[in-house]
Scaffold this active site. Sequence first.
Site, PDB file in Angstrom:
ATOM      1  CE  LYS A  39      -2.917   2.505   3.334  1.00 28.53           C
ATOM      2  NZ  LYS A  39      -1.870   3.438   3.797  1.00 28.53           N
ATOM      3  NE  ARG A 111      -2.939  12.471   7.300  1.00 28.67           N
ATOM      4  CZ  ARG A 111      -2.689  13.615   7.941  1.00 28.67           C
ATOM      5  NH1 ARG A 111      -1.777  14.436   7.458  1.00 28.67           N
ATOM      6  NH2 ARG A 111      -3.346  13.936   9.035  1.00 28.67           N
ATOM      7  CB  CYS A 135      -4.967   6.593  10.358  1.00 25.48           C
ATOM      8  SG  CYS A 135      -5.548   5.284   9.257  1.00 25.48           S
ATOM      9  CG  ASP A 325       2.220   0.939   9.775  1.00 22.90           C
ATOM     10  OD1 ASP A 325       1.631   1.712  10.554  1.00 22.90           O
ATOM     11  OD2 ASP A 325       2.485   1.232   8.605  1.00 22.90           O
ATOM     12  CB  VAL A 347       7.223   6.145  14.366  1.00 23.02           C
ATOM     13  CG1 VAL A 347       6.872   6.729  13.001  1.00 23.02           C
ATOM     14  CG2 VAL A 347       8.485   5.292  14.265  1.00 23.02           C
TER      15      VAL A 347
END
EC number: 2.5.1.7
Length: 453
Positions: A39, A111, A135, A325, A347
């Site tokens: 992605k 975005r 998000c 993530d 992060v």
Amino acid sequence: MDNNDFSSRAGASVGMTADAIRVRGGKPIQGRLKMKGAKNLVTKAMVAALLGQTPSELRSVPEISDVQVVRGLLEVYGVVVESDGDTLRLDPANVERAHETSINAHAGSSRIPILFCGPLLHRLGEAFIPDLGGCHIGDRPIDFHLDVLRNFGAVVDKLPTGIRMSAPEGLHGAKINLPYPSVGATEQVLLTAVMAKGRTELSGAAVEPEIMDLINILQKMGAVISVDTDRTIRIEGVDSLDGYSHTALFDRNEAASWACAALATGGDVFLEGAQQPEMITFLNVFRKAGGAFEVQDDGIRFWHPGGDLKPVVVETDVHPGFMTDWQQPLVVALAKANGISIVHETVYEQRFGFTEALVKMGAYIQIHTECLGSHACRFGQRNYQHSAVIAGPVELHGADITVPDLRGGFSHFVAALTAEGESTIKNVGIIARGYEHFLEKMQTLGVDFEVIG
């Protein structure tokens, strides 16, 4: 599973249109899944096609909503996009200006539009971006992007409806230093510098695998880009670029997500297309936590080998560190570990909001403002709750959950898989942003669920 007209409810375009699902947990996931393109690379590669004078071909494209957003925006600007299975062909021969209303209609909460600016300034001399969404996991200011574009010579005007940019004298190379290795800002520099006049030097750059694959694509198009070991990227601007033919790097975030789901549920999954080099840091933590894996030529098998899971101490970081993530689905597995685990998030400063639902389901998780890792990070002494202490093992129970963001939502899904009883997960459409054919994959892995909204 209760099919409930599964094929029509799943949604052919992005893999899921359901508002809510009911999951009956307590069953290990087992099966084989194919990992498509990342992605975090595919959408940027689609934007890069704007720079070419000839058509581009991108393979291994997942059917996720972010891809649909970028496709819609490209078509608004006159790019002809054709799909054949998981291959996209993008022809930018007739790029044209677009109305603000059309841009807003297709951008949604993504975005991605900010990354259109450099290519559009090169092609059209102007660009417009609407208010940006995404998000809600922490501050993601676009200041880096705007400062970058100003350094290249763009004129930035903030309007009530968004931001309009122009380049009356064209774009020129620049010397840019990022205070933090931002992936988005690095992508912005790359997509802008490749056709800017002169040379660009970017220090403090992000060097994630998806960034390197974007560089591969731009080099195929005719760009001149070098990457030094000290996070410095140098780009020599060229007058024109051609299209590219490229197979996208696999989605390491999705691979890690399903691997954590297998670990948390006591399951066994084979992830076709997953590769070891991009997942070395994750694999080390996975093994330390008690998981097992086997690297094969065509993918990686992940499974729970039996026995107790082990507590670990993890600090997220930019590549080659442990990805932010990856920590969210891992936290669910750590709730099953025998002992105290610590996750220090360096992060994003607000990425532990998802743990509230896990606590509601029976997890023991405390969030702290202190840096609980081996070193202080930029969020220390700023009252950000960015460290988590997870005590286990605990037995989770079903609950009603509303998905807050992409990775947090997947983590809630993993928690529901491990929990005793039923869980209702609402707002699951967010998960379709990053997980292709999510409902179908659940069915493949033997998840007991039904669509209820």
